[in-house]
Scaffold this motif. Structure first.
Motif, PDB file in Angstrom:
ATOM      1  N   ASP A 165       0.838  -1.213   0.000  1.00  0.00           N
ATOM      2  CA  ASP A 165       0.000   0.000   0.000  1.00  0.00           C
ATOM      3  C   ASP A 165       0.866   1.254   0.000  1.00  0.00           C
ATOM      4  O   ASP A 165       0.628   2.202  -0.754  1.00  0.00           O
ATOM      5  N   ILE A 168       2.886   1.708  -3.488  1.00  0.00           N
ATOM      6  CA  ILE A 168       2.032   2.114  -4.609  1.00  0.00           C
ATOM      7  C   ILE A 168       1.432   3.492  -4.366  1.00  0.00           C
ATOM      8  O   ILE A 168       1.365   4.324  -5.273  1.00  0.00           O
ATOM      9  N   THR A 175      -0.122   4.400  -8.853  1.00  0.00           N
ATOM     10  CA  THR A 175      -1.450   4.841  -8.424  1.00  0.00           C
ATOM     11  C   THR A 175      -2.393   4.956  -9.613  1.00  0.00           C
ATOM     12  O   THR A 175      -3.529   4.467  -9.576  1.00  0.00           O
ATOM     13  N   VAL A 178      -3.364   1.316 -11.031  1.00  0.00           N
ATOM     14  CA  VAL A 178      -4.293   0.510 -10.230  1.00  0.00           C
ATOM     15  C   VAL A 178      -5.676   1.142 -10.202  1.00  0.00           C
ATOM     16  O   VAL A 178      -6.691   0.442 -10.154  1.00  0.00           O
ATOM     17  N   SER A 197      -4.794   3.091  -1.900  1.00  0.00           N
ATOM     18  CA  SER A 197      -4.842   2.085  -0.841  1.00  0.00           C
ATOM     19  C   SER A 197      -6.117   1.258  -0.927  1.00  0.00           C
ATOM     20  O   SER A 197      -6.101   0.038  -0.716  1.00  0.00           O
ATOM     21  N   VAL A 200      -5.777  -1.122  -3.989  1.00  0.00           N
ATOM     22  CA  VAL A 200      -4.888  -2.260  -3.742  1.00  0.00           C
ATOM     23  C   VAL A 200      -5.636  -3.369  -3.017  1.00  0.00           C
ATOM     24  O   VAL A 200      -5.517  -4.555  -3.352  1.00  0.00           O
ATOM     25  N   LEU A 208      -2.211  -8.188  -8.160  1.00  0.00           N
ATOM     26  CA  LEU A 208      -1.102  -7.236  -8.125  1.00  0.00           C
ATOM     27  C   LEU A 208       0.217  -7.901  -8.516  1.00  0.00           C
ATOM     28  O   LEU A 208       1.006  -7.349  -9.276  1.00  0.00           O
TER      29      LEU A 208
END
Length: 405
Positions: A165, A168, A175, A178, A197, A200, A208
């Motif tokens: 978290d 990323i 960021t 995702v 966050s 994720v 991931l």
């Protein structure tokens, strides 16, 4: 010139439904309907298309294969998937060649809205050469040390989700990617996700790991134009802006969604600098040199030599990817907020002021030097707020300095 859209599906009933639901747009759009990948490519050989919308599951050539071919033959064509539930393998195969994902069944108004927004993006980035270049991109360059640390963490027998978290969430490229995936139709979420966050957790560790280790969604930043220290300074600036933009939104008692979008937009707002530096070596090198010699801000140098800015380049890509519109707006207009349609406090206002505040502390040759637009703040009812925001950020910075003393 007519706006052309190519729809591809092997089910005749689906194509008939699309024709019927989009019939009112016939005067504005030229629409062609193909019964499969081979027929679609033949249609593209006859004439260019602005947008292709394809199903995923088709016999012979599936949607992912078709979009990979379209990406090679016509990179400026916006690539959309309109499909029902698909497995994780299908998702990962299409995450790079597809710009956006839309779920079936899709209401006609929702599809029309997506297509209208896609066409509007072309007005955001007027430089046709840059439009084509950005449309080719299927990943953003990540900071090398973050990329390596993420790979190392994911290869552990029991990776730490908290650590993943953190990595990323501190990297603009990761960021953005995702968020693109988690906001796609494959996840069928009831609302847009604007925090890395949260994304994720929704994607899960297996997805991931595949994205990073095998799908090559993230790559290390490489450019002869920016030294590692310069890249780190851009990243540090973006991270500082993201925290400050969220604090401004919280100071204004904005709801949690606006706070989250302000944070993410702040993190992404200068991603265009890395995009340009990593894809336009010679041209962007002239921009950087002009900024130094003429002693002007980087934003002004970009506009003068490229006819657009890093803000518009990044916003165009994020718009293609279907990121939340408030984040795209904040990235696009953070230097020139009066050009937006914003009429009230939003992530744009927070990022605009936070960016100007931290730009004053940035490396001289990477500075944009765009002041806060007082007229814009007045127009959205925040004329007297800038000093309060600056005071809050100054006090917060002093507190942190005292803590580290």
């Amino acid at each position: 010139m007519a706006k052309r859209i190519l729809f591809v599906d092997d089910e005749p009933m689906v194509l008939t439904g699309l024709q019927r639901s989009l019939r009112p747009m016939r005067s504005e759009w030229e629409m062609v309907f193909a019964a499969g990948g081979t027929e679609a490519l033949a249609a593209m050989d006859r004439q260019p298309f602005d947008i292709i919308v394809t199903d995923m599951r088709m016999p012979g050539m599936d949607g992912a294969q078709l979009l990979e071919e379209v990406q090679k033959r016509s990179p400026k064509t916006l690539r959309m998937v309109l499909s029902g539930q698909s497995g994780r393998e299908t998702i990962l195969r299409s995450v790079n060649p597809a710009h956006q994902f839309i779920s079936k069944p899709c209401e006609g108004e929702e599809l029309k809205s997506r297509l209208i927004r896609a066409f509007a993006l072309k007005d955001l980035l007027q430089n046709p050469g840059l439009r084509e270049l950005v449309s080719k991109l299927d990943y953003l360059p990540s900071l090398p040390h973050v990329y390596l640390q993420l790979n190392e963490e994911l290869r552990r027998p029991e990776p730490s989700m908290q650590r993943i978290d953190e990595l990323i969430g501190a990297d603009m490229a990761m960021t953005a990617k995702v968020l693109k995936l988690v906001n796609s139709a494959f996840f069928c979420l009831p609302c847009e996700i604007s925090r890395a966050s949260h994304a994720v957790k929704l994607l899960g560790l297996d997805t991931l790991r595949t994205l990073v280790l095998t799908a090559h969604v993230f790559e290390q930043f490489q450019s002869p134009l920016l030294a590692p220290d310069d890249v780190q300074k851009i990243s540090d600036h973006c991270l500082a802006v993201s925290h400050s933009a969220r604090k401004i939104a919280r100071f204004e008692h904005a709801d949690q969604r606006v706070q989250d979008e302000s944070f993410t937009a702040g993190l992404l707002h200068d991603a265009g600098k890395l995009i340009l530096a990593s894809t336009l070596d010679e041209q962007y090198g002239k921009v950087l040199e002009h900024g130094k010699k003429a002693d002007v801000g980087l934003y002004a140098a970009e506009c003068e030599l490229l006819g657009c800015s890093h803000a518009q380049v990044a916003a165009y890509l994020f718009g293609l990817w279907g990121l939340p519109s408030s984040i795209v707006e904040a990235v696009a207009w953070h230097h020139d907020p009066a050009g937006s349609l914003s009429v009230k406090f939003s992530p744009l206002a927070a990022v605009h002021v936070a960016s100007a505040y931290h730009d004053e502390k940035n490396s001289p040759w990477l500075r944009d030097r765009t002041p806060v637009d007082a007229a814009f703040l007045s127009a959205i009812g925040c004329a007297e707020r800038e000093n309060a925001w600056r005071g809050m950020l100054d006090a917060d910075g002093q507190e942190r300095s005292d803590d580290h003393a």
